[in-house]
Design a protein around this motif. Structure first.
Motif, PDB file in Angstrom:
ATOM      1  N   UNK A  32      55.516   3.842  25.521  1.00  0.00           N
ATOM      2  CA  UNK A  32      54.547   4.484  24.624  1.00  0.00           C
ATOM      3  C   UNK A  32      53.862   5.641  25.357  1.00  0.00           C
ATOM      4  N   UNK A  33      53.465   5.406  26.598  1.00  0.00           N
ATOM      5  CA  UNK A  33      52.791   6.442  27.381  1.00  0.00           C
ATOM      6  C   UNK A  33      53.693   7.663  27.558  1.00  0.00           C
ATOM      7  N   UNK A  34      54.985   7.435  27.771  1.00  0.00           N
ATOM      8  CA  UNK A  34      55.925   8.560  27.892  1.00  0.00           C
ATOM      9  C   UNK A  34      55.972   9.366  26.595  1.00  0.00           C
ATOM     10  N   UNK A  35      55.939   8.663  25.468  1.00  0.00           N
ATOM     11  CA  UNK A  35      55.957   9.343  24.169  1.00  0.00           C
ATOM     12  C   UNK A  35      54.687  10.168  23.965  1.00  0.00           C
ATOM     13  N   UNK A  36      53.548   9.627  24.364  1.00  0.00           N
ATOM     14  CA  UNK A  36      52.301  10.395  24.261  1.00  0.00           C
ATOM     15  C   UNK A  36      52.444  11.695  25.047  1.00  0.00           C
ATOM     16  N   UNK A  37      52.911  11.594  26.286  1.00  0.00           N
ATOM     17  CA  UNK A  37      53.069  12.777  27.139  1.00  0.00           C
ATOM     18  C   UNK A  37      54.087  13.753  26.561  1.00  0.00           C
ATOM     19  N   UNK A  38      55.183  13.228  26.063  1.00  0.00           N
ATOM     20  CA  UNK A  38      56.237  14.072  25.486  1.00  0.00           C
ATOM     21  C   UNK A  38      55.698  14.896  24.310  1.00  0.00           C
ATOM     22  N   UNK A  39      55.016  14.236  23.385  1.00  0.00           N
ATOM     23  CA  UNK A  39      54.508  14.947  22.215  1.00  0.00           C
ATOM     24  C   UNK A  39      53.301  15.819  22.556  1.00  0.00           C
ATOM     25  N   UNK A  40      52.534  15.434  23.546  1.00  0.00           N
ATOM     26  CA  UNK A  40      51.420  16.272  23.973  1.00  0.00           C
ATOM     27  C   UNK A  40      51.950  17.595  24.532  1.00  0.00           C
ATOM     28  N   UNK A  41      53.022  17.552  25.299  1.00  0.00           N
ATOM     29  CA  UNK A  41      53.639  18.782  25.823  1.00  0.00           C
ATOM     30  C   UNK A  41      54.113  19.666  24.678  1.00  0.00           C
ATOM     31  N   UNK A  42      54.734  19.053  23.667  1.00  0.00           N
ATOM     32  CA  UNK A  42      55.195  19.830  22.513  1.00  0.00           C
ATOM     33  C   UNK A  42      54.019  20.475  21.791  1.00  0.00           C
ATOM     34  N   UNK A  43      52.963  19.703  21.593  1.00  0.00           N
ATOM     35  CA  UNK A  43      51.771  20.214  20.918  1.00  0.00           C
ATOM     36  C   UNK A  43      51.170  21.369  21.715  1.00  0.00           C
ATOM     37  N   UNK A  44      51.070  21.188  23.005  1.00  0.00           N
ATOM     38  CA  UNK A  44      50.494  22.218  23.872  1.00  0.00           C
ATOM     39  C   UNK A  44      51.332  23.494  23.864  1.00  0.00           C
ATOM     40  N   UNK A  45      52.645  23.348  23.667  1.00  0.00           N
ATOM     41  CA  UNK A  45      53.515  24.530  23.656  1.00  0.00           C
ATOM     42  C   UNK A  45      53.539  25.217  22.288  1.00  0.00           C
ATOM     43  N   UNK A  46      52.759  24.700  21.337  1.00  0.00           N
ATOM     44  CA  UNK A  46      52.654  25.384  20.048  1.00  0.00           C
ATOM     45  C   UNK A  46      53.259  24.646  18.867  1.00  0.00           C
ATOM     46  N   UNK A  47      53.990  23.589  19.115  1.00  0.00           N
ATOM     47  CA  UNK A  47      54.552  22.813  18.012  1.00  0.00           C
ATOM     48  C   UNK A  47      53.460  21.952  17.384  1.00  0.00           C
ATOM     49  N   UNK A  48      53.612  21.657  16.110  1.00  0.00           N
ATOM     50  CA  UNK A  48      52.640  20.784  15.452  1.00  0.00           C
ATOM     51  C   UNK A  48      53.023  19.332  15.750  1.00  0.00           C
ATOM     52  N   UNK A  49      52.422  18.796  16.789  1.00  0.00           N
ATOM     53  CA  UNK A  49      52.720  17.420  17.200  1.00  0.00           C
ATOM     54  C   UNK A  49      51.458  16.569  17.168  1.00  0.00           C
ATOM     55  N   UNK A  50      50.469  16.996  16.395  1.00  0.00           N
ATOM     56  CA  UNK A  50      49.225  16.225  16.292  1.00  0.00           C
ATOM     57  C   UNK A  50      49.496  14.798  15.826  1.00  0.00           C
ATOM     58  N   UNK A  51      50.284  14.676  14.756  1.00  0.00           N
ATOM     59  CA  UNK A  51      50.514  13.349  14.177  1.00  0.00           C
ATOM     60  C   UNK A  51      51.211  12.413  15.157  1.00  0.00           C
ATOM     61  N   UNK A  52      52.326  12.832  15.800  1.00  0.00           N
ATOM     62  CA  UNK A  52      52.927  11.878  16.743  1.00  0.00           C
ATOM     63  C   UNK A  52      52.031  11.553  17.944  1.00  0.00           C
ATOM     64  N   UNK A  53      51.236  12.513  18.398  1.00  0.00           N
ATOM     65  CA  UNK A  53      50.304  12.213  19.490  1.00  0.00           C
ATOM     66  C   UNK A  53      49.312  11.159  19.015  1.00  0.00           C
TER      67      UNK A  53
END
Length: 180
Positions: free
Chosen positions: A89-110
């Motif tokens: 789960x922690x890996x998924x948080x980090x993965x989607x946080x990186x996507x969100x930070x790079x400009x993708x809309x990853x709010x929901x998965x985070x």
């Protein structure tokens, strides 16, 4: 202090983190802007405190000592599986946080994975606390408790890292989105 009490003290700090993670997920779902710095600090505390320090104490010392008496082995096996689930789960948080930070809309998965992690922590801590009660009452001697505790305290770098992680939790509890 004993090894079991040290792990319970860790759990007190992890319980604080669980509340922060749950609140953070709720606020993201509400549309609150959570600074990336805050989200990154949450992932650091998960990785460095929960996984690297706390789970390591359990997996490398406490569980093997309890299991050496042929007691509670099935519970230990389940906790090891749960620890790996938490890491995933922690890996998924980090993965989607990186996507969100790079400009993708990853709010929901985070938010979803933060919420999942908070639920995991709540359930996991409750089960482990019952396990600690059983191990302390029926398995471990006072001498073993003391030896493991001294082992935990002997690594000064770990002690300092725990203090640093508690300071991070303190800081997260002061954030405006958390205090809402």
């Amino acid at each position: 202090m004993s090894a079991t009490n040290q792990l319970r003290a860790d759990h007190d700090q992890v319980r604080r983190l669980e509340k922060i993670v749950a609140k953070c997920a709720d606020e993201i779902y509400k549309g609150t802007e959570i600074p990336f710095l805050d989200l990154e600090k949450i992932t650091v505390v998960i990785s460095e405190f929960v996984d690297t320090i706390h789970h390591s104490r359990e997996e490398d010392s406490y569980f093997p000592c309890v299991a050496s008496y042929d007691n509670l082995k099935e519970e230990i096996r389940k906790f090891m599986i749960e620890h790996e689930f938490g890491r995933n789960i922690a890996r998924k948080i980090s993965e989607y946080l990186k996507k969100w930070k790079s400009g993708q809309d990853a709010r929901e998965p985070v938010a979803r994975y933060l919420r999942t992690y908070s639920i995991f922590l709540f359930d996991h801590l409750n089960k482990e606390n019952k396990f600690f009660d059983d191990a302390e009452a029926n398995v471990l001697s006072k001498e073993e408790e003391t030896e493991m505790y001294e082992q935990y305290r002997s690594v000064i770098a770990i002690v300092k890292k725990v203090e640093q992680m508690i300071a991070e939790i303190d800081w997260l509890e002061t954030r405006p989105w958390y205090m809402k």
